[in-house]
Each structure stands twice: as C-alpha cells, then as structure tokens.
Design a protein around this motif. Structure first.
Motif, short mmCIF file in Angstrom:
data_model
loop_
_atom_site.label_atom_id
_atom_site.label_comp_id
_atom_site.label_asym_id
_atom_site.label_seq_id
_atom_site.Cartn_x
_atom_site.Cartn_y
_atom_site.Cartn_z
N LEU A 151 0.05 9.48 -4.34
CA LEU A 151 -0.52 10.59 -3.58
C LEU A 151 0.49 11.73 -3.46
O LEU A 151 0.18 12.89 -3.74
CB LEU A 151 -0.93 10.09 -2.19
N GLU A 152 1.72 11.38 -3.07
CA GLU A 152 2.76 12.40 -2.92
C GLU A 152 3.14 12.99 -4.27
O GLU A 152 3.47 14.18 -4.37
CB GLU A 152 3.97 11.81 -2.22
N ALA B 73 -3.58 11.78 -14.61
CA ALA B 73 -4.64 10.78 -14.68
C ALA B 73 -4.19 9.43 -14.14
O ALA B 73 -4.94 8.74 -13.43
CB ALA B 73 -5.14 10.64 -16.12
N GLY B 74 -2.98 9.02 -14.47
CA GLY B 74 -2.49 7.72 -14.01
C GLY B 74 -2.38 7.66 -12.50
O GLY B 74 -2.78 6.67 -11.87
N GLU B 75 -1.84 8.72 -11.91
CA GLU B 75 -1.68 8.76 -10.45
C GLU B 75 -3.05 8.78 -9.75
O GLU B 75 -3.25 8.10 -8.74
CB GLU B 75 -0.87 9.99 -10.03
N LEU B 76 -3.99 9.55 -10.30
CA LEU B 76 -5.32 9.60 -9.70
C LEU B 76 -6.00 8.23 -9.77
O LEU B 76 -6.69 7.83 -8.81
CB LEU B 76 -6.19 10.65 -10.41
N ALA B 77 -5.80 7.51 -10.86
CA ALA B 77 -6.39 6.18 -10.98
C ALA B 77 -5.81 5.23 -9.94
O ALA B 77 -6.55 4.42 -9.35
CB ALA B 77 -6.16 5.62 -12.39
N ARG B 78 -4.52 5.31 -9.68
CA ARG B 78 -3.89 4.46 -8.65
C ARG B 78 -4.43 4.80 -7.27
O ARG B 78 -4.71 3.91 -6.46
CB ARG B 78 -2.36 4.63 -8.68
N ILE B 79 -4.58 6.09 -6.99
CA ILE B 79 -5.12 6.51 -5.70
C ILE B 79 -6.55 5.99 -5.52
O ILE B 79 -6.92 5.43 -4.49
CB ILE B 79 -5.07 8.04 -5.57
N VAL C 244 -4.12 13.09 2.89
CA VAL C 244 -3.17 14.16 2.56
C VAL C 244 -2.92 15.06 3.76
O VAL C 244 -1.77 15.28 4.17
CB VAL C 244 -3.68 14.99 1.36
N ALA C 245 -4.01 15.58 4.35
CA ALA C 245 -3.87 16.49 5.48
C ALA C 245 -3.31 15.79 6.70
O ALA C 245 -2.64 16.43 7.53
CB ALA C 245 -5.23 17.10 5.81
N GLY C 246 -3.54 14.48 6.80
CA GLY C 246 -3.13 13.75 7.99
C GLY C 246 -1.72 13.23 7.97
O GLY C 246 -1.26 12.67 8.96
N HIS C 247 -1.00 13.39 6.84
CA HIS C 247 0.38 12.90 6.88
C HIS C 247 1.40 13.87 6.31
O HIS C 247 2.54 13.91 6.80
CB HIS C 247 0.47 11.54 6.17
N GLU C 248 1.04 14.68 5.33
CA GLU C 248 2.03 15.57 4.72
C GLU C 248 2.63 16.56 5.72
O GLU C 248 3.85 16.70 5.83
CB GLU C 248 1.39 16.33 3.55
N THR C 249 1.76 17.25 6.45
CA THR C 249 2.26 18.29 7.36
C THR C 249 3.03 17.68 8.53
O THR C 249 4.06 18.21 8.95
CB THR C 249 1.11 19.15 7.88
N THR D 215 0.84 -1.20 0.00
CA THR D 215 0.00 0.00 0.00
C THR D 215 0.87 1.25 0.00
O THR D 215 0.54 2.25 -0.66
CB THR D 215 -0.95 0.00 1.21
N VAL D 216 1.99 1.19 0.73
CA VAL D 216 2.92 2.32 0.73
C VAL D 216 3.38 2.61 -0.70
O VAL D 216 3.42 3.76 -1.15
CB VAL D 216 4.15 2.03 1.62
N THR D 217 3.71 1.55 -1.42
CA THR D 217 4.16 1.71 -2.81
C THR D 217 3.08 2.37 -3.67
O THR D 217 3.36 3.30 -4.44
CB THR D 217 4.54 0.35 -3.40
N GLU D 218 1.85 1.92 -3.52
CA GLU D 218 0.76 2.50 -4.31
C GLU D 218 0.51 3.96 -3.95
O GLU D 218 0.18 4.78 -4.81
CB GLU D 218 -0.53 1.69 -4.11
N LEU D 219 0.70 4.28 -2.68
CA LEU D 219 0.39 5.64 -2.23
C LEU D 219 1.47 6.65 -2.56
O LEU D 219 1.33 7.83 -2.25
CB LEU D 219 0.11 5.64 -0.72
N THR D 220 2.57 6.20 -3.19
CA THR D 220 3.52 7.19 -3.70
C THR D 220 2.84 8.08 -4.74
O THR D 220 3.26 9.22 -4.96
CB THR D 220 4.74 6.51 -4.34
#
Length: 437
Positions: free
Chosen positions: A178-179, A200-206, A257-262, A171-176
């Motif tokens: 997001l970043e 589009a590709g990244e949004l589809a993975r998310i 996004v809000a819960g991990h980036e900052t 899941t970590v790999t897929e969520l790259t």
C-alpha cells in the motif's frame, strides 16, 4: 419565431497577475520542485497565476479566496479524477457527482457524533498496544524508526476500525504494498493502463489482503468491540446495488490510505519538532493532570501546530468549470485552480513568525487568525476530509499515553536529520502551570 437563448454576460474583473514565463523557465532550469514554483507565484498576491505548458493555472492563498473556492462554490470549482484512482478506484476520495454524495453520506455518519464513539475503544486499544511496544523499546534502550512506529500505530488503528480485529504482523508485511503504491503515484505514467502495469504486483497483493478481510467479515463473528466499518459497507450492499464487492474494495483501500498515511506523517513531524524543542512537551504536560481537559487541549495544540506547518494535504487542486469572479479577479473557464494550505499556513501576515513551531498559537487567545480560510489542514467545505475527527482523536489518544511516559531523542547527531530515535523513560511529569505561558 425563433426562440431567443439568453446570453450569459461575460465575467468582468481584473486579470489574474501571472508569473512571467522567464521566471518559469528559470525555475525549470534550476530543477526545483513544485513548492518552489508556487512560492514564487504566491509572492504576486493572494490570487496569482502561472502558465504551465500553455494552460492557465491559478494559485489561491488568501483566506477569502480559499473560502470562495472550497467553502462556497464547490460545484463551480470541481475536483477531478487524479492518479490516485489507480489505487483507490471509485472510493469516496476519487468519486464525483451523485455517487460521491451518496458514498460520503454513508461514511460521514460513521465519523461524527455517535458514530465516532463506536471507534473509541479500538483507538484506545491501538494506543495501548503502541505504548507497550515503546515500553519494550525503552527497557532495551533501543533505537527505533520513528516513521515506521507511527505508521504501525495508524495502520493498526484503522485496521481495527475496519475489521474489528488487531493488526497482525503478517498483514503489516503485506500492506507494505500500500505504501509502495502511494509513494510512486506522483511519478507513474500518465496513461492509466501503463500506470497500472507499473504497480500490478503491489495492487494484486493489496487486493488479496482486502479479499481475505471481506470474506472474514462475511463469515466470521465481529471482533471484541463489535462490527467494524467493513460491516457497515457490507450491510449497505444489501439495500444498495452499487455497493458491489469492487466498490467495497475501493472504499476499504481508500479508508486504509486516508486513515493512516496522514496520521502517521503528522505524528512523525510532531516528534521531530519535539526533538528540536523539548520545552513544548514539558509545557503540554504541565498544562494539567493526566486525563484533564487542560492537558488534552495542550496536546491538541501540539497536533494543530504540526498540521499548520505540515498540513495533511499541502495542495488542493480544483478545476474551474465556468468563468468566475474570484475576489475581484477574472477566472477563465477551464483553469486549474490550486488552493495551497502549505503556503496559507506560512503567510507572515496571517501567522507571525510562520516558520517557528509554537503550539501556543492554539492555546493563547488572539494568537491565530479568526478567518476559517486561514487554517485548513484537512480542507474546508463539502469535500473536507470526512475523517478529521477520527484523525485528531487517534493522534491525541496516542500522545496522552506516550508523552508522559517516554521521551524520543534523535539517535543521530542532528535532530530532524533521521527518523532514528532512542526511546527512554520520560521522567517525572512537571507541576501544573498556574498561568498561561
């Protein structure tokens, strides 16, 4: 007889001082970033202006003016949709009006008081997992990517809180993805359709990751610590038709996004500061024994000072929906209003030696300004970050485990030049200080 419509009297006040257009052109020619332009504007005063492509833009850096815009008049200075909608959709960060109020009420109950206690065990479990990883790094004398480590912790914490389960490596790999989207948002095309096509590709993975999580929450039993935030959203859908799968997806991504980036960014900066000033770590640990309120307060001060220098949101844009009088200055309707925590926190009249990392500003009485508009790393007012307590709790929980047990020293020749760090055992905890210092 014709009905007389009362006329609203024009707002009187002093014109906002503006940076001369020649200064703006020199800034453009130099190719400097927006922070440099705002520094130049900010030198004109706590409320100052600049014309960008003919549009009036007002910079706000004075505490009283900050309070007026964010704290007292959120319906006059409104938050408008931004590029983040491409990723966040109609989640609480990008929603507005009554939809935003309803969404915020539902989520706010999860991040205050009794609601926060539901996430304590998940935060602690993620912190212990990270501490175990650091023990392995220390045993091996391994160089780690500090930024990557902190992103992994923060992502694990919010994932556990959303789904009830630990974050898996795949899941970590897929969520790259997001970043990747977050990183390119500022440079995406202004046209929404073109912007979506670019990622589009990244949004589809998310979306695929979120779909799996939603279906698992519907069909599988809750995790070891009970239902997560995703279950709260699914329960809301039973009574509120607006909580479609699409809105649940948008809230899920927004919270991710809000819960991990900052949090990850704050922890990364904090460790870079400690690499430059190891004595700050020593003082925090010496403030009290493990688990004591004294040590916890000292660790919170490390976090607070990091957030002063690098606030979660460095710029808070608003739109003036009507004319207004802002601390004596006349604000035109339609003006873009920029509240800048980054500059507020570096004002030498509010924060002596503002560029110096000094956590004692938050432990020694009288060392920080009393005005609430002078410190706003998470914003203030109705649209302040609703995850404030969650972010602070997870950050302190991790540091309570890592600071006594490990030191992270730069792998390169210069502190702060790289995110590469060597993790090593922290050595004996210093004796408790008997006086403030």
């Amino acid at each position: 007889m014709a009905t007389q419509i009362p006329q609203t009297p024009p707002v009187t006040g002093v014109a906002v001082p503006e940076l001369p257009s020649a200064e703006v052109e020199r800034w453009r020619a130099a190719g400097r970033g927006m922070p440099e332009l705002l520094r130049r504007v900010g030198r004109l005063g706590p409320v100052a202006g600049v014309r960008l492509d003919g549009r009036p833009t007002v910079l706000v850096t004075g505490p009283e003016a900050v309070q007026h815009v964010l704290g007292r008049n959120p319906d006059r200075y409104v938050k408008r949709s931004h590029r983040g909608r491409i990723l966040l959709g109609d989640g609480v960060l990008s929603a507005s009006g009554e939809a935003w109020r309803a969404q915020r009420r539902l989520l706010q109950s999860q991040f205050t008081g009794a609601g926060m206690r539901r996430w304590e065990q998940r935060i602690a479990a993620a912190a212990r997992h990270t501490a175990a990883r650091w023990a392995e790094h220390a045993d091996a004398g391994r160089t780690v990517d500090l930024r990557e480590e902190m992103h992994r912790f923060a992502l694990d914490t919010i994932w556990r809180s959303l789904t009830g389960h630990p974050l898996e490596d795949r899941t970590v790999t897929e969520l790259t993805a997001l970043e990747a989207v977050v990183a390119v948002l500022p440079v995406l095309p202004s046209n929404a359709e073109d912007a979506r096509s670019a990622v589009a590709g990244e949004l589809a993975r998310i979306d695929a990751v979120v779909h799996v999580a939603i279906e698992a929450a519907r069909s599988a039993p809750p995790g070891p610590h009970g239902p997560g935030l995703l279950h709260v959203l699914l329960s809301a859908a039973q009574d509120r038709p607006e909580y479609t799968d699409r809105l649940i997806r948008d809230e899920f991504v927004t919270l991710m996004v809000a819960g991990h980036e900052t949090t990850a960014t704050t922890l990364t900066w904090l460790y870079l500061f400690l690499a430059e000033d190891p004595s700050a770590r020593v003082r925090a640990l010496a403030a009290g024994p493990a688990g004591s309120e004294e040590r916890r307060a000292a660790i919170r001060a490390l976090v607070s000072e990091t957030l002063r220098l690098y606030p979660s949101a460095w710029l808070l844009p608003r739109h003036a929906a009507a004319e207004d009088l802002l601390t004596g200055f006349r604000i035109e309707a339609g003006s873009e209003v920029l509240v800048c925590p980054y500059l507020v926190h570096r004002d030498p009249e509010l924060w002596p030696e503002p560029e110096v990392f000094d956590p004692r500003r938050f432990t020694v009485p009288g060392r920080r300004p009393a005005d609430p508009g002078a410190y706003l790393p998470f914003g203030i007012g109705a649209r302040a970050c609703l995850g404030l307590q969650f972010a602070l709790r997870e950050t302190v929980a991790l540091l309570e485990l890592l600071l006594p047990a490990f030191e992270a020293v730069p792998a390169g020749p210069a502190p702060g030049a790289s995110f590469g760090m060597v993790v090593r055992p922290g050595g004996p905890v210093p004796a408790v200080l008997t006086r403030t210092g």
